[in-house]
Design a protein around this motif. Sequence first.
Motif, PDB file in Angstrom:
ATOM      1  N   VAL A 181       0.895  -1.341   0.000  1.00  0.00           N
ATOM      2  CA  VAL A 181      -0.037  -0.007   0.053  1.00  0.00           C
ATOM      3  C   VAL A 181       0.875   1.300   0.024  1.00  0.00           C
ATOM      4  CG1 VAL A 181      -1.914   1.406   0.961  1.00  0.00           C
ATOM      5  CG2 VAL A 181      -1.766  -1.273   1.396  1.00  0.00           C
TER       6      VAL A 181
ATOM      7  N   ALA B  26      -1.977   5.825  -1.988  1.00  0.00           N
ATOM      8  CA  ALA B  26      -3.077   4.790  -2.156  1.00  0.00           C
ATOM      9  C   ALA B  26      -4.264   5.546  -1.685  1.00  0.00           C
ATOM     10  CB  ALA B  26      -2.779   3.674  -1.220  1.00  0.00           C
TER      11      ALA B  26
ATOM     12  N   GLU C 225      -7.724   5.004   0.193  1.00  0.00           N
ATOM     13  CA  GLU C 225      -7.885   4.227   1.311  1.00  0.00           C
ATOM     14  C   GLU C 225      -9.129   3.181   0.911  1.00  0.00           C
ATOM     15  OE1 GLU C 225     -10.542   4.811   5.349  1.00  0.00           O
ATOM     16  OE2 GLU C 225      -8.799   6.036   5.419  1.00  0.00           O
TER      17      GLU C 225
ATOM     18  N   LYS D  38      -9.895   1.804  -1.962  1.00  0.00           N
ATOM     19  CA  LYS D  38      -9.021   0.888  -2.868  1.00  0.00           C
ATOM     20  C   LYS D  38      -8.342  -0.071  -2.173  1.00  0.00           C
ATOM     21  CE  LYS D  38      -8.642   3.332  -7.076  1.00  0.00           C
ATOM     22  NZ  LYS D  38      -7.814   3.917  -7.903  1.00  0.00           N
ATOM     23  N   ALA D  39      -7.582   0.579  -1.070  1.00  0.00           N
ATOM     24  CA  ALA D  39      -6.757  -0.499  -0.540  1.00  0.00           C
ATOM     25  C   ALA D  39      -7.490  -1.500   0.347  1.00  0.00           C
ATOM     26  CB  ALA D  39      -5.693   0.370   0.402  1.00  0.00           C
TER      27      ALA D  39
ATOM     28  N   LEU E  77      -7.528   0.150   7.794  1.00  0.00           N
ATOM     29  CA  LEU E  77      -7.189  -1.085   7.072  1.00  0.00           C
ATOM     30  C   LEU E  77      -7.123  -2.114   8.183  1.00  0.00           C
ATOM     31  CD1 LEU E  77      -6.674  -3.035   4.664  1.00  0.00           C
ATOM     32  CD2 LEU E  77      -4.269  -2.067   4.632  1.00  0.00           C
TER      33      LEU E  77
ATOM     34  N   VAL F  92      -0.717  -0.811  -4.599  1.00  0.00           N
ATOM     35  CA  VAL F  92      -2.119  -0.018  -4.355  1.00  0.00           C
ATOM     36  C   VAL F  92      -1.403   1.418  -4.395  1.00  0.00           C
ATOM     37  CG1 VAL F  92      -4.327   0.595  -3.375  1.00  0.00           C
ATOM     38  CG2 VAL F  92      -3.487  -1.544  -3.023  1.00  0.00           C
ATOM     39  N   THR F  93      -1.814   1.946  -5.326  1.00  0.00           N
ATOM     40  CA  THR F  93      -1.112   3.463  -5.588  1.00  0.00           C
ATOM     41  C   THR F  93      -2.089   4.201  -6.556  1.00  0.00           C
ATOM     42  OG1 THR F  93       0.939   4.485  -6.129  1.00  0.00           O
ATOM     43  CG2 THR F  93       0.193   2.681  -7.508  1.00  0.00           C
TER      44      THR F  93
ATOM     45  N   ASN G 123      -3.497  -1.911  -8.145  1.00  0.00           N
ATOM     46  CA  ASN G 123      -4.679  -1.561  -7.656  1.00  0.00           C
ATOM     47  C   ASN G 123      -5.956  -2.783  -7.967  1.00  0.00           C
ATOM     48  OD1 ASN G 123      -3.937   0.988  -7.114  1.00  0.00           O
ATOM     49  ND2 ASN G 123      -4.589   2.023  -8.645  1.00  0.00           N
TER      50      ASN G 123
END
Length: 447
Positions: free
Chosen positions: A234, A238, A240, A242-243, A278, A349-350, A371
Motif C-alpha cells: 500500500v 493509495a 483508502e 481501494k486499499a 485497514l 495500491v497506488t 490496484n
Amino acid sequence: MSAEDVAKTAKQAFDASQLLDSSERHNALVALRKALTESKDEILAANALDIKAAKEQVEAGKMSSSLLKRLDLLSSADKYDSMLQGIVDVDQLEDPTGKVSYATKMDDGLELYRVACPIGVLLVIFEARPEVIVNITALAIKSGNAAILKGGKESIETQKVMSRVIQQALSTTKLPPAYIQTVSTRSEIASLLSQDKYIDLVIPRGSNSLVKSIQNGTRIPVMGHADGLCAVYVDESADEKKAIRVVLDSKLTYAAACNAAETLLIHESLVSTLWPALASALVAKSVTLRCCPTTLAAIPSSPLAVAATPEDYDTEFLEHILAVKTVPSAAAAIEHINNHSSHHTDSIVTENEANAKAFCRGIDSAGVYVNASTRFADGFRYGFGTEVGVSTGKTHARGPVGLEGLVIYKYQLRSTGPDGHVTAEFGGGQGQRPYLHQALPLGQAPY
C-alpha cells in the motif's frame, strides 16, 4: 502394469493421437463434460467419503483445515458446475497447435515454418483437489498432450470414480485408451519420475515439500511453483477505499489458495492514517495480523494483533493470517518483495503512476498488479478456460499456465524444388548462392 509400461503406453497413445484430426479432440471434450454431468451424484457421494475421512484427520491434527477445504467439491456453491464450465471454456478456445510463429523463404521453393505442437506426455502430480483431474484432462485433450495423473491419497475415493468416468467418456471417442491415465500409489510416482524416455514434462501441484521433492528427484523437466508467497504493498498515495478492497479480497476470498496475499507492506506515512482503518477491516474479518513494532503500536490492542517474527515474512500461511511491515518507499517495498516473495504474484495500491511503473518493472514475479487483488492470478480469470498450474520459472511458461503453456514448437522445412534442396548449394563460393531469408505471412502450417 509397471510404471514403465504406464509411461510407454502413454507415449504410444500420444504418438497415435497426432495423426487424428483436431475435431476428435473437440468430440472428446464434449463426451467428457456429458459423462461428468451425468455422474455428478456418484462423484459427490465419493467426495463425501473423502471429506468424512479428512475431517477425522483434521480433528486428529494430521491434516490442515486448508487442505480439507481444497478437497471439498462443494466448498463453494458453484464449484462442481464451474469445473464443468471449464471444460466448455477450454473447448471454445482456439486450437493452440498448428500455429505458425515464424516463416521465411530461404530460397525459391524452400520455405521454413516454426509450428506450435504438443509437448508430449505430461505427468501431473497434485494433492487433495480432485477437480484438478478434470482441469488437466480438458487441457491435455485440447492441447494434444497425453497425461498421467496422480492425486493425493486424501481424495482417493473421488479420484477412483472420476477416473472411471473419464475413461468411459474417452472410450466413446477415437482417442487412444491410454491417452489419459491415473495412478494411485506413491511408489508408482517414484518409478514414473525416472521414465524420462517417455515422459516429457512433470507438473506438480501441491505443498512446498511435494514440489521440491519432485524437482530434486527427476531428470524430467519440472514446471510449477513451490510456494505462493504473495504480497500487497500500500503506497503513500493509495486511496483508502481501494486499499481496503484490494487487501481484503487478496487475503479473504480463498486464504488457502496460492494466489492469496501473505504479506502486507504499508508505506510509513500511512501508519497513523490509512493503516488503522485497514487493520480494523481485517480484524473485523478475523484476520490475525503479525505486525512489525511500528504497525502494532499504531492500532488498538487485540488478540488478533501480535508481534511478527522475522520468519513470518517468509511464510505461506494459507490461513487468515497476514504478516505486516512498514517500508519507507516504493523502492524498499520492491526490494523486500524480491528478497522474500516466491515470485508468484504481487500487487501495489497506488495513485502514483511513476511508482506503479517502477513496481511493475522492478518486481521479479510472474504477476505484477496495480490496484488489483492478487487473487486474479488464475487461468480461468485470465481467460485460459482453466489452468494446469502456476509456474514461477523463467523458461517456457510463467504465471497461470493454460493451453499456450502446454505447447512447444517444431520446425517444418519444405522444398518444392524439382531436385529438392541441399546445403552444398548455398554459401559464398563459386557456383553457390546466398539464402534469401524473406519473411512469409504467418498462418497455418503447410502440413
